[in-house]
Design an enzyme around this catalytic site. Structure first.
Site, mmCIF file in Angstrom:
data_model
loop_
_atom_site.group_PDB
_atom_site.id
_atom_site.type_symbol
_atom_site.label_atom_id
_atom_site.label_comp_id
_atom_site.label_asym_id
_atom_site.label_seq_id
_atom_site.Cartn_x
_atom_site.Cartn_y
_atom_site.Cartn_z
ATOM 1 N N HIS A 90 -0.879 6.630 4.346
ATOM 2 C CA HIS A 90 0.622 6.409 4.902
ATOM 3 C C HIS A 90 1.139 7.723 4.410
ATOM 4 O O HIS A 90 1.294 8.386 3.335
ATOM 5 C CB HIS A 90 1.260 5.140 4.042
ATOM 6 C CG HIS A 90 0.384 4.025 4.463
ATOM 7 N ND1 HIS A 90 0.648 3.249 5.343
ATOM 8 C CD2 HIS A 90 -0.663 3.299 3.709
ATOM 9 C CE1 HIS A 90 -0.052 1.989 5.472
ATOM 10 N NE2 HIS A 90 -0.824 2.277 4.505
ATOM 11 N N ASN B 180 1.056 -4.036 8.923
ATOM 12 C CA ASN B 180 2.093 -4.809 8.259
ATOM 13 C C ASN B 180 2.971 -4.324 7.081
ATOM 14 O O ASN B 180 4.255 -4.754 7.082
ATOM 15 C CB ASN B 180 1.105 -5.789 7.228
ATOM 16 C CG ASN B 180 1.898 -6.665 6.375
ATOM 17 O OD1 ASN B 180 2.455 -7.599 6.908
ATOM 18 N ND2 ASN B 180 1.556 -6.709 5.085
ATOM 19 N N ALA C 184 0.727 -1.050 0.253
ATOM 20 C CA ALA C 184 0.242 -0.119 -0.140
ATOM 21 C C ALA C 184 0.955 1.221 -0.025
ATOM 22 O O ALA C 184 0.289 2.337 0.267
ATOM 23 C CB ALA C 184 -1.158 -0.007 1.089
#
Length: 273
Positions: free
Chosen positions: A226, A196, A130
């Protein structure tokens, strides 16, 4: 019209949850669909594995991979699956790509996988998942890095069912709240689904114990966000990405599936990008 003379890329998917299903659907609808064959779906139990791709077989034993001769094994089944399937995958295929990067916080497992890959001439692949900018962080790490900070910001609903519920009142938030600050190793161990990806940014840069992670619950966001801040001899990098949650699994992102699709396509693409 040019006819491709080589056989399709033989792919084995480990796991048949939201991510694997999305990957299979995207591959089947892509222009390169005829060049990629999903030959196996690896699962713990065949009871819940429905609607698998045509031509694929269900397998429950890692030893079955050898007879299938896959060109690539792709894991998207959770951190325990990496330990169960990893060494067999690296012995049976030229490459093993993993989505459950949090498994690599186990130093002994990582060492075993790397030793197996070296002995068999295969490769352990860690897709960016991601995240954005992982290639830049890895390149920057050729020179000394001073700091890597990875902030993971998600809506409160994405943190439900995790240890966050014991650390913060998710239902009563009216503003962003940082509820965890620590190393990438600790974040990934304590929040294996949500954090993760911290392992990915850590292994690209200064490692699991020096990379600092902040976990944030923010009622004002609808996406999984993020933010990476990196400094070192190369200069400075600041990058942010907002990902749509994966349908059926709000703890993960659509980009996690897209990253695996890219990894698979790059094994056969004339231009790897």
């Amino acid at each position: 019209m040019t006819i491709r003379s080589h056989r399709p890329l033989r792919v084995a998917l480990i796991g048949w949850g939201a991510i694997s299903r999305r990957v299979a659907a995207l591959l089947s609808n892509s222009p390169s669909a005829g060049d990629i064959a999903i030959v196996a779906i690896g699962v713990r139990s065949t009871a819940r594995a429905q609607d698998i791709p045509t031509g694929a077989v269900l397998i429950t034993d890692p030893a079955q991979l050898a007879g299938l001769k896959p060109d690539l094994v792709v894991e998207a089944a959770g951190r325990e699956a990496v330990a169960i399937w990893g060494e067999a995958a690296l012995r049976s295929a030229p490459a093993f790509a993993i989505a459950s990067a949090s498994a690599l916080t186990d130093a002994s497992l990582l060492e075993r996988l790397l030793q197996t890959a070296e002995a068999c001439g295969s490769q352990l692949i860690l897709p960016p998942g991601a995240l954005a900018g992982i290639d830049a962080i890895a390149a920057a790490s050729v020179l000394p890095l001073d700091e890597v900070v990875h902030s993971i910001v998600k809506p409160p609903a994405a943190w439900r069912g995790t240890l966050a519920e014991d650390m913060i009142a998710l239902d009563g938030l009216s503003a962003p709240a940082v509820f965890f600050t620590g190393s990438a190793r600790e974040a990934a161990v304590r929040f294996p689904q949500n954090a993760n990806v911290a392992v990915i940014s850590a292994l690209a840069g200064i490692g699991l114990d020096r990379t600092r992670v902040e976990l944030v619950a923010d009622p004002g966001v609808a996406a999984n966000c993020h933010r990476l801040s990196v400094s070192g001899a190369f200069g400075r990098l600041d990058i942010a990405i907002e990902n749509r949650p994966l349908a059926g699994n709000p703890k993960s992102s659509e980009m996690a599936a897209l990253s695996l699709v890219r990894t698979i396509r790059n094994r056969i693409a004339p231009l790897s990008r």
